[in-house]
Design an enzyme around this catalytic site. Structure first.
Site, mmCIF file in Angstrom:
data_model
loop_
_atom_site.group_PDB
_atom_site.id
_atom_site.type_symbol
_atom_site.label_atom_id
_atom_site.label_comp_id
_atom_site.label_asym_id
_atom_site.label_seq_id
_atom_site.Cartn_x
_atom_site.Cartn_y
_atom_site.Cartn_z
ATOM 1 N N GLU A 1 0.818 -1.227 0.000
ATOM 2 C CA GLU A 1 0.000 0.000 0.000
ATOM 3 C C GLU A 1 0.846 1.268 0.000
ATOM 4 O OE1 GLU A 1 0.161 -2.307 2.245
ATOM 5 O OE2 GLU A 1 -1.772 -3.325 2.451
ATOM 6 N N ASP A 2 2.152 1.134 -0.032
ATOM 7 C CA ASP A 2 3.016 2.293 0.181
ATOM 8 C C ASP A 2 2.876 3.381 -0.886
ATOM 9 O OD1 ASP A 2 5.521 3.224 1.788
ATOM 10 O OD2 ASP A 2 5.973 3.570 -0.321
ATOM 11 N N ALA A 3 2.556 4.590 -0.427
ATOM 12 C CA ALA A 3 2.360 5.704 -1.349
ATOM 13 C C ALA A 3 3.653 6.058 -2.079
ATOM 14 C CB ALA A 3 1.833 6.925 -0.590
ATOM 15 N N VAL B 1 6.118 3.980 -2.984
ATOM 16 C CA VAL B 1 6.304 2.997 -4.048
ATOM 17 C C VAL B 1 5.390 3.335 -5.233
ATOM 18 C CG1 VAL B 1 5.881 0.583 -4.695
ATOM 19 C CG2 VAL B 1 7.070 1.111 -2.560
#
Length: 293
Positions: free
Chosen positions: A248-250, A252
Site C-alpha cells: 500500500e506504500d504511497a 512505491v
DNA sequence: CGCCAGGTTAGAG
DNA sequence: CTCTAACATGGC
C-alpha cells in the site's frame, strides 16, 4: 584502544548509507559528524556510544565510551554488521534488476545502496506508525518530539546522544499525553497500545524471530495500529525478510508512476504484478524505488 | 485553499 | 472478501 574493523562486501557504498542516515535534520538517534556516524546504543544495560567510519574495504568502529569489555565491543560490531546489512549478497538482485526496466537505471546509479535496518522492533513499529498517512518530514518532527520527551540521552563533550524510548516508559503514559506533541488521537492510542503489547509480551522480537513472513505478519497485525503496510515495514527493517513488501506504500506507488510516466498512480493489482518479477527481492526493489523519489 | 502524505480501523454491502 | 468514510495535520 584500537578501533575495530569490519570487512565490507564489494557491493557497498558508505556514501549512500550516510546520505540515507542524513536525510532528516530532526533525526536524534544518530549523528552524522563529518564522514562518520555516531550512535548511542544499549548493550547489556550499558549505554555505549560509538563512531562508525570508513576506509578502503572496511568499516571502523571507534568507541567514545571507554573501558568496555571485549564482549560488549563485539556486540556493537555485530550490531553494525546487522544495521548496514553487510551479510546480504546483492549480486543476484543486481542481475535481476539489470533485466528490469524500472530498476536498471536505479541500481546502476545507486550501486552499493543497502537497506539500513532498525534492529529494535519497538522502534521500527513506532516509527512506521508515526509515518502513517503523513509526509515524512512531519513524521520526523513527531519522532523528534517523542524521543526528546520519552527517550534518555548521554552527554559526551557537550553533545547529546539519544536512545529510543523503551516500551516500559511509553506504556506508563496515556494517549492524551501525546496530543501536545501533535500526535493524532489515533496515533497516540496506537503508540501507547503498542508499547503495552511489548510490556505484556504480546509482541517481542524473540517471539517473531524464526517465524515465516506470513506467520509473523499475522501476529503483528493482531495489534491495533499495525496493518499490512506497517507489518511489512517492520519485517523488512527489523527481521530483514527479503520478500517483505509494503503493497500500500504511497512512495512505491509514486515511484512507479514517475518511472513509467503514468498519469495517475498504479492500482494495487498493477503494483502486485510488477512486484512478481522481484520475487525474493521485494524489500530491495522497494528500497531502490524509494530512492528514486 | 486544495491536495496529498512511506495507512488503519470499523462498519457496510 | 472488498469498498468506504473517518481520522488529523503539516508541507507544498
Amino acid at each position: 584502544m584500537s578501533p575495530i574493523s569490519i570487512p565490507l562486501p564489494t557491493e557497498f557504498s558508505f556514501e549512500l548509507a550516510l546520505s540515507f542516515l542524513n536525510r532528516s535534520p530532526y533525526e536524534l538517534l544518530h549523528k552524522i559528524e563529518g564522514d562518520s556516524v555516531v550512535k548511542a546504543l544499549y548493550v547489556e544495560d550499558e549505554i555505549v556510544v560509538f563512531r562508525i567510519g570508513h576506509q578502503r574495504n572496511e568499516l571502523t568502529i571507534e568507541f567514545l565510551t571507554k573501558n568496555l569489555s571485549i564482549a560488549i565491543e563485539q556486540k556493537v560490531s555485530a550490531y553494525v554488521n546487522e544495521w548496514f546489512d553487510l551479510e546480504t549478497d546483492l549480486k543476484p538482485f543486481y542481475s535481476l534488476a539489470r533485466k528490469d526496466d524500472l530498476l536498471r537505471e536505479l541500481v546502476r546509479k545507486y550501486y552499493g545502496y543497502r537497506i539500513i535496518g532498525q534492529p529494535d522492533l519497538f522502534e521500527s513499529i513506532i516509527w512506521a506508525v508515526l509515518g502513517q498517512q503523513i509526509n515524512l518530514q512531519f513524521a520526523y518532527t513527531l519522532k523528534q518530539r517523542f524521543v526528546e520527551q520519552f527517550g534518555s540521552h548521554v552527554l559526551i563533550k557537550d553533545q547529546k546522544y539519544y536512545l529510543f524510548p523503551s516500551p516500559e516508559v511509553v506504556a506508563n503514559h496515556t494517549p492524551n499525553q501525546l496530543l501536545p506533541l501533535q500526535f493524532s488521537r489515533q496515533k497516540a492510542a496506537y503508540t501507547i497500545g503498542i508499547a503495552q503489547s511489548f510490556v505484556n509480551d504480546t509482541i517481542s522480537k524473540e517471539k517473531l524471530k524464526g517465524l515465516s513472513l506470513k506467520e509473523a505478519k499475522e501476529e503483528l497485525i493482531k495489534v491495533k495500529g499495525i496493518g499490512n503496510w506497517t507489518a511489512n515495514y517492520a519485517l523488512m527493517k527489523t527481521f530483514r525478510h527479503p520478500d517483505a513488501f509494503p503493497l500500500e506504500d504511497a512512495g512505491v506507488h509514486n515511484a512507479i508512476k514517475n518511472l513509467m510516466n503514468m498519469k495517475s498512480k498504479p492500482s494495487l493489482d498493477r503494483v502486485k504484478k510488477i512486484y512478481r518479477k522481484y520475487k525474493g527481492w521485494e524489500a530491495y526493489a522497494t528500497l531502490y524505488l524509494w530512492k528514486s523519489l
